[in-house]
Design a protein around this motif. Sequence first.
Motif, mmCIF file in Angstrom:
data_model
loop_
_atom_site.group_PDB
_atom_site.id
_atom_site.type_symbol
_atom_site.label_atom_id
_atom_site.label_comp_id
_atom_site.label_asym_id
_atom_site.label_seq_id
_atom_site.Cartn_x
_atom_site.Cartn_y
_atom_site.Cartn_z
ATOM 1 N N THR A 1 0.828 -1.202 0.000
ATOM 2 C CA THR A 1 0.000 0.000 0.000
ATOM 3 C C THR A 1 0.862 1.252 0.000
ATOM 4 O O THR A 1 1.857 1.327 0.715
ATOM 5 C CB THR A 1 -0.943 -0.004 1.228
ATOM 6 O OG1 THR A 1 -1.713 -1.206 1.191
ATOM 7 C CG2 THR A 1 -1.882 1.176 1.219
ATOM 8 N N LEU A 2 0.450 2.225 -0.821
ATOM 9 C CA LEU A 2 1.132 3.512 -0.938
ATOM 10 C C LEU A 2 0.413 4.541 -0.080
ATOM 11 O O LEU A 2 -0.810 4.672 -0.150
ATOM 12 C CB LEU A 2 1.147 3.969 -2.399
ATOM 13 C CG LEU A 2 1.725 5.348 -2.701
ATOM 14 C CD1 LEU A 2 3.202 5.425 -2.326
ATOM 15 C CD2 LEU A 2 1.523 5.684 -4.174
ATOM 16 N N THR B 1 -3.425 0.904 -3.481
ATOM 17 C CA THR B 1 -3.109 -0.440 -3.016
ATOM 18 C C THR B 1 -2.720 -1.276 -4.228
ATOM 19 O O THR B 1 -3.432 -1.286 -5.227
ATOM 20 C CB THR B 1 -4.312 -1.069 -2.295
ATOM 21 O OG1 THR B 1 -4.640 -0.255 -1.170
ATOM 22 C CG2 THR B 1 -4.003 -2.476 -1.833
ATOM 23 N N PHE B 2 -1.591 -1.932 -4.142
ATOM 24 C CA PHE B 2 -1.078 -2.774 -5.214
ATOM 25 C C PHE B 2 -1.283 -4.225 -4.792
ATOM 26 O O PHE B 2 -0.647 -4.688 -3.845
ATOM 27 C CB PHE B 2 0.402 -2.474 -5.459
ATOM 28 C CG PHE B 2 0.635 -1.056 -5.907
ATOM 29 C CD1 PHE B 2 0.771 -0.761 -7.248
ATOM 30 C CD2 PHE B 2 0.696 -0.020 -4.983
ATOM 31 C CE1 PHE B 2 0.974 0.549 -7.673
ATOM 32 C CE2 PHE B 2 0.898 1.292 -5.396
ATOM 33 C CZ PHE B 2 1.038 1.575 -6.750
ATOM 34 N N ASN C 1 4.402 -6.117 -6.838
ATOM 35 C CA ASN C 1 3.597 -5.066 -6.222
ATOM 36 C C ASN C 1 4.481 -4.038 -5.518
ATOM 37 O O ASN C 1 4.244 -2.838 -5.613
ATOM 38 C CB ASN C 1 2.604 -5.679 -5.244
ATOM 39 C CG ASN C 1 1.543 -6.489 -5.955
ATOM 40 O OD1 ASN C 1 1.210 -6.239 -7.103
ATOM 41 N ND2 ASN C 1 1.022 -7.505 -5.273
ATOM 42 N N SER C 2 5.495 -4.509 -4.820
ATOM 43 C CA SER C 2 6.407 -3.610 -4.116
ATOM 44 C C SER C 2 7.161 -2.711 -5.091
ATOM 45 O O SER C 2 7.292 -1.506 -4.869
ATOM 46 C CB SER C 2 7.386 -4.416 -3.271
ATOM 47 O OG SER C 2 8.270 -3.564 -2.603
ATOM 48 N N CYS D 1 4.849 -0.074 -6.471
ATOM 49 C CA CYS D 1 4.555 0.919 -5.441
ATOM 50 C C CYS D 1 5.732 1.880 -5.285
ATOM 51 O O CYS D 1 5.542 3.097 -5.215
ATOM 52 C CB CYS D 1 4.232 0.224 -4.116
ATOM 53 S SG CYS D 1 3.678 1.372 -2.829
ATOM 54 N N THR E 1 5.931 4.280 -8.212
ATOM 55 C CA THR E 1 4.877 5.284 -8.103
ATOM 56 C C THR E 1 5.223 6.321 -7.043
ATOM 57 O O THR E 1 5.065 7.526 -7.266
ATOM 58 C CB THR E 1 3.529 4.611 -7.788
ATOM 59 O OG1 THR E 1 3.261 3.623 -8.791
ATOM 60 C CG2 THR E 1 2.403 5.618 -7.752
ATOM 61 N N CYS F 1 5.783 3.287 0.841
ATOM 62 C CA CYS F 1 5.050 2.031 0.670
ATOM 63 C C CYS F 1 5.202 1.177 1.919
ATOM 64 O O CYS F 1 6.246 1.198 2.569
ATOM 65 C CB CYS F 1 5.600 1.262 -0.529
ATOM 66 S SG CYS F 1 5.470 2.153 -2.085
#
Length: 90
Positions: free
Chosen positions: A30-31, A47-48, A57-58, A61, A64, A80
């Motif tokens: 989550t960011l 949320t990734f 996902n990490s 994030c 981003t 993150c």
Amino acid sequence: MIAIRFALCAVLMVAADAAGADNNTQSVVTLYRTSAVDSEMRLHIATFDTDEGASYNSENCQITAQLFQGQPGVTVRYWCEPGPYRQSWE
């Protein structure tokens, strides 16, 4: 500036498009960001939770967060955390 926005939108669109029914919260990242008014406040940005796993996902994030943080005039902090959105720091 337009290139940064395009890249950010592309990353978010890929992450949102690839988000699946993966209920394994160990792969969720989550960011968050702070508030411009209150540096202790944590605000949920994204949320990734793709089926590609925690590493994917990490990485998305982090990319981003770096794109947001790198924009001129940004005074808030982006970061993150593993797991789904949590309202508190605890």
